[in-house]
Scaffold this motif. Structure first.
Motif, PDB file in Angstrom:
ATOM      1  N   TYR A  27       0.876  -1.168   0.000  1.00  0.00           N
ATOM      2  CA  TYR A  27       0.000   0.000   0.000  1.00  0.00           C
ATOM      3  C   TYR A  27       0.910   1.213   0.000  1.00  0.00           C
ATOM      4  O   TYR A  27       1.795   1.333   0.854  1.00  0.00           O
ATOM      5  CB  TYR A  27      -0.872  -0.034   1.253  1.00  0.00           C
ATOM      6  N   LYS A  30       0.286   7.999  -3.565  1.00  0.00           N
ATOM      7  CA  LYS A  30       0.524   8.477  -4.920  1.00  0.00           C
ATOM      8  C   LYS A  30       1.489   9.657  -4.916  1.00  0.00           C
ATOM      9  O   LYS A  30       2.255   9.849  -5.857  1.00  0.00           O
ATOM     10  CB  LYS A  30      -0.802   8.874  -5.566  1.00  0.00           C
ATOM     11  N   TRP A 204     -10.240   2.411   1.676  1.00  0.00           N
ATOM     12  CA  TRP A 204      -9.250   2.747   0.660  1.00  0.00           C
ATOM     13  C   TRP A 204      -9.565   4.117   0.073  1.00  0.00           C
ATOM     14  O   TRP A 204     -10.559   4.293  -0.639  1.00  0.00           O
ATOM     15  CB  TRP A 204      -9.246   1.674  -0.421  1.00  0.00           C
ATOM     16  N   GLU A 206      -8.741   6.193  -2.620  1.00  0.00           N
ATOM     17  CA  GLU A 206      -8.080   6.020  -3.909  1.00  0.00           C
ATOM     18  C   GLU A 206      -7.517   7.322  -4.462  1.00  0.00           C
ATOM     19  O   GLU A 206      -6.770   7.303  -5.441  1.00  0.00           O
ATOM     20  CB  GLU A 206      -9.044   5.380  -4.906  1.00  0.00           C
ATOM     21  N   TRP A 209      -3.988   6.901  -2.115  1.00  0.00           N
ATOM     22  CA  TRP A 209      -3.231   5.659  -2.037  1.00  0.00           C
ATOM     23  C   TRP A 209      -3.469   4.779  -3.258  1.00  0.00           C
ATOM     24  O   TRP A 209      -4.526   4.832  -3.881  1.00  0.00           O
ATOM     25  CB  TRP A 209      -3.636   4.856  -0.800  1.00  0.00           C
ATOM     26  N   GLU A 210      -2.484   3.916  -3.527  1.00  0.00           N
ATOM     27  CA  GLU A 210      -2.644   2.867  -4.521  1.00  0.00           C
ATOM     28  C   GLU A 210      -2.138   1.548  -3.948  1.00  0.00           C
ATOM     29  O   GLU A 210      -1.302   1.532  -3.039  1.00  0.00           O
ATOM     30  CB  GLU A 210      -1.897   3.209  -5.813  1.00  0.00           C
ATOM     31  N   LYS A 211      -2.682   0.457  -4.467  1.00  0.00           N
ATOM     32  CA  LYS A 211      -2.254  -0.875  -4.057  1.00  0.00           C
ATOM     33  C   LYS A 211      -1.259  -1.417  -5.078  1.00  0.00           C
ATOM     34  O   LYS A 211      -1.445  -1.273  -6.282  1.00  0.00           O
ATOM     35  CB  LYS A 211      -3.454  -1.817  -3.944  1.00  0.00           C
ATOM     36  N   HIS A 225      -4.047  -6.741  -5.375  1.00  0.00           N
ATOM     37  CA  HIS A 225      -5.034  -5.866  -4.744  1.00  0.00           C
ATOM     38  C   HIS A 225      -5.774  -6.561  -3.611  1.00  0.00           C
ATOM     39  O   HIS A 225      -6.013  -5.979  -2.544  1.00  0.00           O
ATOM     40  CB  HIS A 225      -6.048  -5.393  -5.791  1.00  0.00           C
TER      41      HIS A 225
END
Length: 602
Positions: A27, A30, A204, A206, A209-211, A225
């Protein structure tokens, strides 16, 4: 986060990624950040062969501009956290920090401050380590905030992998970022940081954050993910096989190994166990041996099976019947299993070990520590200078010519009691002071602080550190090594037995009143003092200064049988932080008083 031997090759989510047998999770933000204070509240996973992390990383290409700052919690250890900065050329600056808690049993807040002049690491608000070397000035690139769980390919680093220990979960409660605002902030060291945001990780986000969906050479899992899960107000990073992914556990507890020791069997399970079912002695059978009692240890994975008629000259198998449950909801229940028992071979004293070398001159050969060995190292690399190299101040040149460097821990199985310990050291590589500096912890105490072997002994000169009256209470003499500059070092060990005693700790109720050495010691801020009582009893606790004046006291209405602990925050009865120096702490019951010494450093 990635060792120097790891070539960080991101791989797209293709058939190659899916070819790996295990799935992990990452995790990451960005946005990238330059300088600041980074915090996360984490409960890690305790499994050999894997780790959970909180770190920042410059998402550039190649190694020439590498920038990374790490907190890594290796599942092989019950009391150690790894800190690291990785600088251009993928140069590691690793510190393995002993701690007085098991990172997998509860949440702790981990943080680091990154400034142009230093990187400092914190645990539960207390600074525990700081780097200020020239390499800090090369940490200049903006870095993303990241967390992951994975199983590296390097067992010397993370321990031996066993897929029966899956699944493993690391829990994250929040992440906070504070910008570096010297002179105008309100948080952190010298109030030089300003809070910008906190994510409580309820879901989450989005936008922020990104997975991860990648892997690299040296990572035995692929990030997906579905293994970054939000549940009950937590982010849960999951390490699984490629069949049962996500936050689920359908595997029953698995007995990994069993070891016979005088008066008991030690059994290690793959995961944390339900205490009631695990301590049912009717679920364990060893032919020809009577199991008198069973105790689940504090890690919730280790069982002690006590017996009065164990013969270490015989061979045994342990049969466990179905019925032992894990802690997942709903719980999984163990099935019938038989395991061959590793028989211990107690050492003879004095114990002499040639660290990094073979058997020689009455010294035992070095080896890795595991359930089959009586002694050995955890992490480290061996090195040896040419045989013609003369080591001064000794007749045992060959012992001082070989070494382990980068050593994190050394463990020797011994009966409970008092010991004299000699650590053999020789600086055979560096020719200037300040090139290699490290700390040594023995049992629960800092025993050698900022040790620079060249500074005290010169190059190619034997240097022996002697420690008297080392008190072992858990059947293992534990040594921990923590680098300040470059790598740790050890050439040899000599252990003499001074006395033995039937002293038990942990979940075992002692026959008498016991007071243990505080940890950490020396310390700055907070320390833990453990003690044992045989029955419920009221106690009085005191701390005295060097002149005998009472500076702190506490009445304890009731202490339960077994191990208890007191936390002292370095404050006196006026709630003022005490000055640096030697203090004495005393615990009194109705008919006995015990006293030990501690050291406060500011």
């Amino acid at each position: 986060m990635k060792k120097a031997i790891i070539l960080f090759l991101l791989v797209s989510l293709t058939g190659f990624l899916h070819a790996k047998d295990y799935y992990g999770a990452e995790y990451r933000t960005k946005e990238a950040y330059t300088y600041g204070r980074f915090e996360a509240k984490i409960k890690a996973a305790q499994r050999d062969g894997m780790l959970a992390s909180f770190f920042t990383y410059y998402d550039g290409v190649g190694t020439s501009n590498w920038n990374e700052i790490d907190i890594e919690i290796l599942g092989r250890y019950e009391n150690n956290i790894q800190f690291n900065t990785i600088t251009p050329g993928q140069k590691n600056h690793v510190r393995s920090q002993p701690v007085n808690f098991n990172p997998s049993l509860d949440y702790h807040t981990y943080a680091f401050e990154w400034t142009p002049d230093y990187v400092a690491w914190f645990i539960d608000g207390e600074e525990v380590y700081r780097q200020t070397g020239e390499h800090i000035s090369t940490l200049v690139h903006p870095q993303k905030i990241m967390m992951n769980i994975w199983n590296p390919a390097y067992d010397n680093w993370v321990g031996t992998w066993n897929e029966n220990a899956l699944p493993a979960f690391a829990y994250y409660d929040f992440v906070s970022y504070y910008s570096y605002t010297p002179g105008t902030g309100s948080y952190g060291s010298q109030n030089n940081f300003t809070h910008l945001w906190t994510d409580n990780l309820d879901s989450w986000d989005e936008t922020k954050w990104e997975k991860g969906t990648h892997t690299w050479n040296g990572n035995n899992c692929s990030f997906i993910h579905d293994n970054a899960v939000f549940s009950d107000g937590k982010l849960i990073l999951c390490l699984t096989n490629n069949t049962n992914i996500g936050y689920t556990d359908v595997k029953p507890p698995y007995l990994l190994w069993v070891r016979a020791e005088p008066g008991r069997f030690v059994a290690k399970y793959s995961e944390e166990l339900d205490k009631t079912s695990a301590e049912n002695k009717n679920l364990y059978l060893v032919s020809g041996v009577t199991i008198d009692s069973v105790r689940l240890q504090d890690d919730k994975k280790t069982m002690l099976l006590f017996t009065s008629n164990l013969d270490l000259n015989k061979s045994y198998n342990l049969i466990t019947y179905a019925g032992i449950k894990d802690l997942f909801v709903p719980p999984n229940t163990s099935t019938l299993r038989a395991v061959s028992i590793n028989m211990s071979k107690p050492l003879s004293f004095p114990v002499k070990i040639n660290i990094g070398g073979p058997e020689a001159m009455g010294f035992l050969p070095d080896q890795r520590f595991n359930e089959t060995t009586e002694y050995g190292y955890c992490e480290g690399s061996t090195s040896e200078v040419p045989a013609e190299t003369q080591i001064n101040n000794t007749e045992d040149d060959s012992i001082f010519q070989s070494e382990q460097y980068g050593l994190v821990a050394y463990k020797v199985r011994v009966p409970n009691g008092l010991y004299k310990l000699q650590l053999l050291l020789s600086e055979n590589y560096f020719s200037t002071a300040g090139s290699r500096v490290f700390d040594i912890y023995i049992e629960d105490s800092l025993s050698a602080d900022n040790l620079d072997v060249f500074q005290v002994a010169g190059k190619n000169n034997a240097y022996v550190l002697t420690f008297e009256n080392i008190h072992v209470t858990d059947e293992i003499l534990d040594l921990y090594f923590a680098a300040e500059i470059d790598n740790t070092l050890l050439n040899g060990i000599i252990i003499d037995q001074l006395s033995t005693g039937e002293i038990e700790t942990g979940n075992i109720v002692p026959d008498e009143f016991q007071l243990h050495q505080n940890f950490p010691n020396p310390f700055n801020g907070r320390t833990i003092i453990k003690y044992n009582v045989a029955k419920e009893t009221p106690l009085d606790f005191y701390i005295f200064d060097a002149l005998g004046k009472t500076i702190y006291s506490k009445h304890i209405d009731l202490s339960l049988p077994g191990e208890n602990m007191i936390t002292w925050d370095s404050k006196n009865e006026s709630n003022t932080t005490v000055s640096s120096g030697i203090y004495f702490y005393t615990l009194r019951c109705s008919n006995k008083s015990l006293t030990r010494k501690l050291l406060v450093l500011k």
